[in-house]
Design a protein around this motif. Sequence first.
Motif, PDB file in Angstrom:
ATOM      1  N   ASN A 156     -19.033   9.368 -12.310  1.00 23.74           N
ATOM      2  CA  ASN A 156     -20.264   8.600 -12.120  1.00 23.74           C
ATOM      3  C   ASN A 156     -19.947   7.180 -11.681  1.00 23.74           C
ATOM      4  O   ASN A 156     -19.107   6.493 -12.289  1.00 23.74           O
ATOM      5  N   HIS A 158     -20.400   3.417 -11.572  1.00 29.01           N
ATOM      6  CA  HIS A 158     -20.901   2.498 -12.589  1.00 29.01           C
ATOM      7  C   HIS A 158     -21.436   1.201 -11.942  1.00 29.01           C
ATOM      8  O   HIS A 158     -22.650   0.964 -11.926  1.00 29.01           O
ATOM      9  N   ASP A 175     -17.524  -2.707 -19.290  1.00 28.03           N
ATOM     10  CA  ASP A 175     -18.458  -1.746 -19.889  1.00 28.03           C
ATOM     11  C   ASP A 175     -19.395  -2.483 -20.832  1.00 28.03           C
ATOM     12  O   ASP A 175     -19.016  -2.859 -21.943  1.00 28.03           O
ATOM     13  N   TYR A 181     -16.958   8.193 -22.483  1.00 23.86           N
ATOM     14  CA  TYR A 181     -16.366   8.630 -21.226  1.00 23.86           C
ATOM     15  C   TYR A 181     -14.859   8.723 -21.429  1.00 23.86           C
ATOM     16  O   TYR A 181     -14.294   8.159 -22.361  1.00 23.86           O
ATOM     17  N   THR A 184     -11.627   5.350 -16.920  1.00 19.71           N
ATOM     18  CA  THR A 184     -12.214   4.369 -16.008  1.00 19.71           C
ATOM     19  C   THR A 184     -11.450   4.435 -14.689  1.00 19.71           C
ATOM     20  O   THR A 184     -10.212   4.375 -14.682  1.00 19.71           O
ATOM     21  N   PRO A 233     -10.149   4.509 -21.096  1.00 17.80           N
ATOM     22  CA  PRO A 233     -11.430   3.870 -21.428  1.00 17.80           C
ATOM     23  C   PRO A 233     -11.233   2.717 -22.415  1.00 17.80           C
ATOM     24  O   PRO A 233     -10.197   2.582 -23.058  1.00 17.80           O
ATOM     25  N   HIS A 253     -16.810   6.066 -13.819  1.00 14.40           N
ATOM     26  CA  HIS A 253     -16.491   6.608 -15.147  1.00 14.40           C
ATOM     27  C   HIS A 253     -16.357   8.118 -15.059  1.00 14.40           C
ATOM     28  O   HIS A 253     -17.224   8.784 -14.481  1.00 14.40           O
ATOM     29  N   VAL A 255     -16.675  11.453 -16.925  1.00 17.28           N
ATOM     30  CA  VAL A 255     -17.392  11.968 -18.091  1.00 17.28           C
ATOM     31  C   VAL A 255     -17.208  13.477 -18.161  1.00 17.28           C
ATOM     32  O   VAL A 255     -16.807  14.121 -17.188  1.00 17.28           O
TER      33      VAL A 255
END
Length: 815
Positions: A156, A158, A175, A181, A184, A233, A253, A255
């Motif tokens: 995703n 960010h 963040d 998640y 990164t 993360p 991110h 996930v």
Amino acid sequence: MDEMDVTDDEDMLSDSGTWIYCDEDIHSLDDEINENNWRYIFQEILNAIHENKLNDGARPLTFDGTCKLRIKKFGDVPFTFPLASASCSRLICEHGKPLSLANKYDFCGTKVMNTAWQIDSSTIDFPLSFSAAVRSNVFEQLHLNTPDLSEHFDLNLHKLFMFGPCTETKIYNFDDKLFIYLATVLVFLPSHYTGGTYRFIDDNDDDEDLHRHLFNQHESDNNSKPFILILPPDCQHEIQSIEKGFKLLLVYHLVSNTNSIQQLISLLSKPRNHLMTIENIFLSQRLQRIFTYWENNPLKMPTKLIIPIQHPVDYSPYFSMLFRDKYRTIIEILMTAMKPCFSFLVYSATLQHDEPFGKRADSRLLIHSLELLNTTDQFTLDLDVQHERTIIPNEILGELHMYIDSFEQAGGRQQVVPTGEQIFRNYSKFQVLLIIPYEYQWDLLLDDHSFACHHLSYMLSLPTRSLNNLSLNLLHCILSDKTSSPILSFDQLIHYLIILRTRVGLTPKLVQLIKLIFQHKQFKDELFSNEKLYQWLNQLVQSFESWPMFYMEFLELFRKTISSSMPTKLNEIIQFLLQFSNEILRNLFINTLLRSIFKRRALPRQILLSTLCSLLHLLIVDGSYAFDSLLNLAYHIIKRIRKISVDDEIIEKYFKMHLIPMLINIYRDVKKKEKKIHSIIPLSPAFILIYEYCLNTLNYYCSSNGSFSSSSSSLNVISMNEALLICPCTSCARLHSFLIDSKISTLIVDVSSNLVPDHCLRHTLNKFPMLSIEYQHDPYTGREQTLIISKCGYEQEQKQLCFHLRRLLVQLHRL
């Protein structure tokens, strides 16, 4: 030292320098595996797995097309990279928001000026080819690019971060929202700037990883291409001073739709062909021979094996599984090694101390959150997430204290309290693999033995025979458990064993369970003291009469138990033998007991009289020994009493404590035996001999001519100090004078007039049990009128005892 010969074995190396292993090399290692070195070999195999920690750092991102940025509300008017400073300023003015700093003040306390901005993902858009290239690169680096894995993960977008010129090094946290998640992903977009070296700071700090923390896009060979860097993360990001221009950073991110680390490990445990290199195949074959040894020698191996799969410096278990290929390779090799062995189960679990590491002496190791990784068509336990099982250090592969020390000293593990003292976080935990043989899976229930026994009882209550093997395995786990010292109900366990004997027959597994019961410490301790066991032991003997070695096993158990129970439990041993129904085993046990007591041919003097009486009791009731032997033992008892005692000790010390109780118990047990066999049993001559000896002696002392040689006074006289304990009331004062006067033997007190002094006198008399008390009542009213208090002389007291013992012998049939 002889010079080593060089042969033509160069073909063992390929052109690429990769070792080629032949079957002879692998089989030669199999002979070395034994109970003493299997741990070393196992750990050596795991240590041989190469570590992959994404050492390449930032990589160029290759894709078809030009890197462009589109503002969604502007339609098809893209910004083409590298962006000029004017374009960056426009984006910041129209869509940027200030990015908060982690270090808002410098070392001098001066507030640091903010020169970074963020643009939300809802505002910007990138070409599909660019987004697909980012996803493909990330999944390839993390080895998530197989169809069965990629569908469980997503990437995703960010935010876009823009860093302007500044003179200080600044630390940021990208963040601003809390959500789960796994990684990164940073994409360094092409732009015109100078300086701005990037470094990330994370809790999984490792000295060996420092070389991959730094990245300077400006110094790279190609500044017109984007670069991609995958990070753990929850880490912080450091941007050094920027001389001119803008540094652009795109953040994604990773996930997952999995809810726990156990589900992630379950996904990653599926076979991955890219991990099985020639070296890994060889290591897997070596592990396979360890599992074969475990399968063939379960008693020489631990019940279960715990393998840590989280690096000690990793704060998050996700980091170990995604960023360190070693642990995924370990899972792959283990799964491959166990494929030929269908008798092992593999779980992912969490290993935890239930106390802080700083209080290790009081801590307990436990595992929870177990999830089965391999599949089987057989029955397996369905354990919920909250289920816990205590483990012992011997079940953990490697040196546990070394692993915990590394875990404690890693970054993020330590806290400093205001006093300056360093402490460790409470309830630290890390991820492990649990390997357990299929037949031992019930061991996971044994933190609650009552729950496990309830399972066993329920399975045996069902009519189906398909659960018999499971019941055998569960009973084996209950008896083999070493993690705690539960109080087992052996009468119930023997009952279950008898049921299994009738269902499955005399199998090797059942024979092993018998031996485990006989070797259990609690069973040995309760063998002679637990009367509930007697009935089930008799049934157990009847069930295993067809097994020739059963008598030998039981006899060996009896021999070891009496060696630790004599002489304190002699009477309990006698009762055990008297209630044992199997005649053959009872005779063997009695002979073993006799050999244990009479280690010499003659009767040794050090054997207690109580021991001889107990033996005579056993032999007379058993009835399988010759009358001559029993008579010799009875004569020896009488001779011992006459030789080592004086006249005034015979009644008090020997008759009252030993001989009379022995005669009463023998008579009772013989009558019980008569009722059981519905036949009259004549009394043994040895019993009659002891009986007549006691009766004649008591008749002598009870006669008027009998006397006791005693130097004591005919009256009991208390001391002055004892007399001072009496209260000073009128009635008690008379009792005081009576007790200290040795010439007065009787005191008569009128108790008809006043009840209060009478009550006080009664309370005082309770302190002197040597006094004889008699009440005389009014013939008309029935009320107590006169209290007669007498002092008993020693001879009179002994005669009363003689009369009482003689009465017991004469009325023996009424007892």
